[in-house]
Design a protein around this motif. Structure first.
Motif, PDB file in Angstrom:
ATOM      1  N   GLY A  79      44.987   2.857  31.704  1.00 39.92           N
ATOM      2  CA  GLY A  79      44.916   4.136  32.421  1.00 39.92           C
ATOM      3  C   GLY A  79      45.116   5.363  31.547  1.00 39.92           C
ATOM      4  O   GLY A  79      44.897   6.489  31.989  1.00 39.92           O
ATOM      5  N   ALA A  80      45.528   5.161  30.294  1.00 39.66           N
ATOM      6  CA  ALA A  80      45.705   6.314  29.401  1.00 39.66           C
ATOM      7  C   ALA A  80      44.336   6.927  29.084  1.00 39.66           C
ATOM      8  O   ALA A  80      43.371   6.212  28.815  1.00 39.66           O
ATOM      9  N   GLN A  81      44.265   8.260  29.125  1.00 41.87           N
ATOM     10  CA  GLN A  81      43.008   8.970  28.898  1.00 41.87           C
ATOM     11  C   GLN A  81      43.121   9.842  27.647  1.00 41.87           C
ATOM     12  O   GLN A  81      44.199  10.374  27.360  1.00 41.87           O
ATOM     13  N   ALA A 139      49.580   5.983  32.620  1.00 42.85           N
ATOM     14  CA  ALA A 139      49.826   4.609  32.167  1.00 42.85           C
ATOM     15  C   ALA A 139      51.256   4.530  31.671  1.00 42.85           C
ATOM     16  O   ALA A 139      51.839   5.556  31.318  1.00 42.85           O
ATOM     17  N   ALA A 140      51.821   3.325  31.663  1.00 41.83           N
ATOM     18  CA  ALA A 140      53.188   3.167  31.159  1.00 41.83           C
ATOM     19  C   ALA A 140      53.447   1.719  30.778  1.00 41.83           C
ATOM     20  O   ALA A 140      52.783   0.790  31.257  1.00 41.83           O
ATOM     21  N   ILE A 141      54.425   1.552  29.893  1.00 43.58           N
ATOM     22  CA  ILE A 141      54.848   0.212  29.446  1.00 43.58           C
ATOM     23  C   ILE A 141      56.334   0.315  29.106  1.00 43.58           C
ATOM     24  O   ILE A 141      56.794   1.369  28.664  1.00 43.58           O
ATOM     25  N   ASP A 142      57.071  -0.751  29.371  1.00 42.34           N
ATOM     26  CA  ASP A 142      58.466  -0.698  28.923  1.00 42.34           C
ATOM     27  C   ASP A 142      58.542  -1.228  27.498  1.00 42.34           C
ATOM     28  O   ASP A 142      57.793  -2.132  27.110  1.00 42.34           O
ATOM     29  N   VAL A 143      59.398  -0.631  26.709  1.00 41.48           N
ATOM     30  CA  VAL A 143      59.471  -0.977  25.287  1.00 41.48           C
ATOM     31  C   VAL A 143      60.430  -2.142  25.120  1.00 41.48           C
ATOM     32  O   VAL A 143      61.637  -1.959  24.979  1.00 41.48           O
ATOM     33  N   SER A 144      59.881  -3.359  25.181  1.00 37.88           N
ATOM     34  CA  SER A 144      60.721  -4.542  25.015  1.00 37.88           C
ATOM     35  C   SER A 144      60.417  -5.248  23.700  1.00 37.88           C
ATOM     36  O   SER A 144      61.269  -5.887  23.130  1.00 37.88           O
ATOM     37  N   TYR A 170      63.998  -1.229  25.876  1.00 37.23           N
ATOM     38  CA  TYR A 170      63.950  -1.018  27.325  1.00 37.23           C
ATOM     39  C   TYR A 170      63.903   0.451  27.704  1.00 37.23           C
ATOM     40  O   TYR A 170      64.453   0.880  28.705  1.00 37.23           O
ATOM     41  N   GLU A 171      63.243   1.210  26.841  1.00 33.23           N
ATOM     42  CA  GLU A 171      62.840   2.563  27.190  1.00 33.23           C
ATOM     43  C   GLU A 171      61.413   2.487  27.737  1.00 33.23           C
ATOM     44  O   GLU A 171      60.834   1.402  27.811  1.00 33.23           O
ATOM     45  N   ILE A 172      60.868   3.629  28.127  1.00 31.56           N
ATOM     46  CA  ILE A 172      59.516   3.646  28.682  1.00 31.56           C
ATOM     47  C   ILE A 172      58.611   4.529  27.835  1.00 31.56           C
ATOM     48  O   ILE A 172      58.993   5.652  27.477  1.00 31.56           O
ATOM     49  N   ILE A 173      57.445   3.997  27.493  1.00 30.58           N
ATOM     50  CA  ILE A 173      56.376   4.838  26.948  1.00 30.58           C
ATOM     51  C   ILE A 173      55.453   5.160  28.121  1.00 30.58           C
ATOM     52  O   ILE A 173      54.982   4.239  28.805  1.00 30.58           O
ATOM     53  N   LEU A 174      55.218   6.441  28.361  1.00 31.61           N
ATOM     54  CA  LEU A 174      54.273   6.796  29.424  1.00 31.61           C
ATOM     55  C   LEU A 174      53.283   7.819  28.898  1.00 31.61           C
ATOM     56  O   LEU A 174      53.609   8.599  27.994  1.00 31.61           O
ATOM     57  N   THR A 175      52.081   7.775  29.439  1.00 30.29           N
ATOM     58  CA  THR A 175      51.093   8.789  29.087  1.00 30.29           C
ATOM     59  C   THR A 175      50.912   9.693  30.295  1.00 30.29           C
ATOM     60  O   THR A 175      50.948   9.230  31.445  1.00 30.29           O
ATOM     61  N   VAL A 176      50.755  10.971  30.006  1.00 28.44           N
ATOM     62  CA  VAL A 176      50.727  11.981  31.071  1.00 28.44           C
ATOM     63  C   VAL A 176      49.625  12.991  30.772  1.00 28.44           C
ATOM     64  O   VAL A 176      49.550  13.505  29.648  1.00 28.44           O
ATOM     65  N   PRO A 177      48.777  13.295  31.749  1.00 26.86           N
ATOM     66  CA  PRO A 177      47.741  14.310  31.535  1.00 26.86           C
ATOM     67  C   PRO A 177      48.385  15.666  31.250  1.00 26.86           C
ATOM     68  O   PRO A 177      49.479  15.954  31.767  1.00 26.86           O
ATOM     69  N   ARG A 182      60.656  12.642  25.083  1.00 21.66           N
ATOM     70  CA  ARG A 182      60.081  13.266  23.906  1.00 21.66           C
ATOM     71  C   ARG A 182      58.564  13.070  23.886  1.00 21.66           C
ATOM     72  O   ARG A 182      58.072  11.983  24.188  1.00 21.66           O
ATOM     73  N   ASP A 183      57.866  14.112  23.532  1.00 19.56           N
ATOM     74  CA  ASP A 183      56.406  14.078  23.391  1.00 19.56           C
ATOM     75  C   ASP A 183      56.103  13.655  21.957  1.00 19.56           C
ATOM     76  O   ASP A 183      56.425  14.385  21.020  1.00 19.56           O
ATOM     77  N   VAL A 184      55.513  12.466  21.769  1.00 21.06           N
ATOM     78  CA  VAL A 184      55.354  11.942  20.410  1.00 21.06           C
ATOM     79  C   VAL A 184      53.913  11.961  19.896  1.00 21.06           C
ATOM     80  O   VAL A 184      53.664  11.581  18.750  1.00 21.06           O
ATOM     81  N   GLY A 185      52.963  12.360  20.734  1.00 23.43           N
ATOM     82  CA  GLY A 185      51.583  12.388  20.242  1.00 23.43           C
ATOM     83  C   GLY A 185      50.596  12.501  21.376  1.00 23.43           C
ATOM     84  O   GLY A 185      50.976  12.612  22.547  1.00 23.43           O
ATOM     85  N   ARG A 186      49.314  12.498  21.029  1.00 20.98           N
ATOM     86  CA  ARG A 186      48.264  12.616  22.031  1.00 20.98           C
ATOM     87  C   ARG A 186      47.333  11.425  21.949  1.00 20.98           C
ATOM     88  O   ARG A 186      47.037  10.908  20.868  1.00 20.98           O
ATOM     89  N   VAL A 187      46.850  11.009  23.105  1.00 20.75           N
ATOM     90  CA  VAL A 187      45.852   9.941  23.183  1.00 20.75           C
ATOM     91  C   VAL A 187      44.508  10.510  22.745  1.00 20.75           C
ATOM     92  O   VAL A 187      44.185  11.657  23.055  1.00 20.75           O
ATOM     93  N   SER A 188      43.725   9.697  22.005  1.00 13.55           N
ATOM     94  CA  SER A 188      42.388  10.155  21.614  1.00 13.55           C
ATOM     95  C   SER A 188      41.367   9.038  21.810  1.00 13.55           C
ATOM     96  O   SER A 188      41.726   7.880  22.042  1.00 13.55           O
TER      97      SER A 188
END
Lengths: 329, 329
Positions: free
Chosen positions: B149-151, B214-219, B271-278, B297-303
């Motif tokens: 779902g990440a755009q 989109a999201a995923i837990d960091v395991s 067990y943190e969350i990575i999420l992508t947000v428009p 924290r905003d760590v980058g952009r999807v491309s």
């Protein structure tokens, strides 16, 4: 970039995950949209190598048994299978050949019983193989058949035959017993296959839901499981052991060795159903059973009282079972 | 009449089974009535003694971790915890004292996270301890947040801090490292507790559901888990490692030993969350995070692109992680 676990999931488990909610096993979790007006029935049972299956059992048989023992629980509650999740702990010596056979068995049963893999977890372990399945079934809201619910006067019915699996396990461990029990090759095979591969009463679930006041699947032994149902229902019963349905093989074995009574009525792994049915519904259940070719036997009546049930032999003498509930624990 | 397993269930697990569908653990299965118009989110994760927790870990911590790693999966999908089932394989040497502590931890977390025990299975095994939890969450129909779902253009956000747990595990195994890393006692304790006891982002689930594409837990490690999310979304990204949030302790350890980069960004158990947000929703998420005291924290952009993500160090050099996805497998 892919880990060994990712590859294993992609190669072996993904082909089974055809349910849309499984998201091809590429997500953290699965989703399931329950049918409107339905409850979910949830159960989990684990199969441990060397305990619930012999350590050298064929992988496809292990997979089938792991799924089927869970489907048996759903059937006893009157639920229709929906999806399952599987957590598998793999000893390091089990390779791709083993996994391939395991997944073949699992896929066939998953299709046969209309219960699809929706997710799971995989680990390599130093200990024994462990296959833990979590099965989810559905039924119309509020219609779960519980162990609690048997009423004085209800008939106690049993599907199929009792004791075969426990005898099959003994035979598997000591093949020479077949001769002592005076059973032929096909009877021996019957007992062995009843141990190795349960036949969960999935097709009978709707009948149970429609007619039963209470039900339990016979996994820990007939005497113990009936006792559990009666205890939580706050009632008791008297059961003539002669009325309990036995296969020809079990009947012969018991005739040859009377001490097998304990194994037959007290042993486990039958995966048949004990259900209680009010008198007014008895004929209907028996008629449905006949149509569905499910053998159903009336073994006694529920009565008032909180004492354990009495099991009577052919002379009317009360029999006690030292291990009335079989336990792997 | 009661088996050892029955007694153990009655004494230790029944007090946790307060959900009406658990039927006090006296039945073959549990029932769960899903809220109208909701989907169920299903996940399972197992904890194996000596693999996912140290063999000598305290029983209450093992119980909490077993439940929490599953709650983390539910949170990442935007689901609210509902009930769980637990299958536990107990080595024969673990007695009542151990179980009592285990159940105390499980009960506290079950209450704290509003996720009740609905059923389970118990076996004694010759192998390592194994606690397998199946957790069930709910969310409004069709609103599950997937890895897919990440755009292109979406911001990549990370909750909390990354790498602490993997450093904590190293410290647990070699306490002397604290000195080498030049961290003080409270920083050492921070890292250790992050390994021992995940803090699943359950309170953040609704925000994820409301805003994330989109999201995923960091395991399995930040780098590997972000790679997975991007891969199934069919996109890529460039991430400046400097932007990835680290605790003071992790920052000090990394300054003292640059080779820890692999452990921090590639290790697991965050067990943190990575999420992508428009982009249009970025400010809202950050504002909600601030209100809820969740560091985001905003760590980058999807491309666009199908290649793996590029991780850049402070000099702009691409870094590769040899074990980009941590695996217990």
């Amino acid at each position: 970039m892919e880990s060994a676990e990712d590859k294993l999931i992609a190669n072996f488990f993904r082909p089974l995950a055809t349910h849309p909610g499984a998201l091809s096993l590429t997500d953290d979790a699965a989703f399931f949209t329950p049918p409107d007006g339905h409850d979910l029935i949830l159960t989990t049972d684990a199969i441990v190598g060397g305990i619930h299956v012999l350590a050298d059992e064929l992988p496809d048989m292990i997979a089938r048994k792991a799924l089927r023992v869970n489907l048996s629980d759903l059937a006893a509650k009157g639920a229709k299978p929906a999806v399952f999740l599987m957590s598998i702990a793999l000893p390091r010596n089990l390779g791709e050949g083993w996994l391939s056979s395991f997944c073949r068995g699992l896929k066939e049963d998953s299709e046969a019983y209309h219960c699809q893999l929706a997710g799971g977890d995989t680990d390599r372990v130093p200990g024994p193989l462990m296959v833990t399945i979590f099965a989810l079934g559905t039924l119309p809201r509020g219609s779960m058949v519980k162990r609690h619910g048997a009423q004085p006067g209800d008939h106690i019915l049993v599907t199929g035959t009792i004791g075969d699996a426990a005898l099959g396990l003994q035979l598997r461990r000591a093949p020479g017993l077949a001769e002592r029990w005076k059973i032929d090759a096909s009877e021996r095979d019957h007992l062995l296959s009843r141990y190795r591969l349960p036949q969960p009463r999935v097709a009978f679930a709707e009948t149970i839901r429609t007619y039963a006041s209470a039900a339990i699947d016979v996994s820990d032994g007939f005497a113990g499981d009936l006792s559990k149902l009666l205890r939580v229902s706050g009632v008791t019963a008297q059961v003539a052991l002669e009325a309990v349905p036995l296969s020809d093989a079990a009947r012969k074995a018991l005739a040859a060795d009377h001490t097998l009574r304990e194994t037959i009525y007290g042993g486990g792994d039958d995966y048949e159903i004990i259900l209680t049915v009010p008198p007014a519904r008895l004929e209907s259940v028996l008629a449905v059973g006949k149509l569905a070719h499910v053998a159903i036997r009336d073994v006694g009546r529920v009565s008032k009282g909180h004492q354990p049930p009495r099991f009577l032999d052919s002379s009317g003498t009360a029999v006690t079972f030292s291990h009335s509930s079989f336990s792997h624990f």
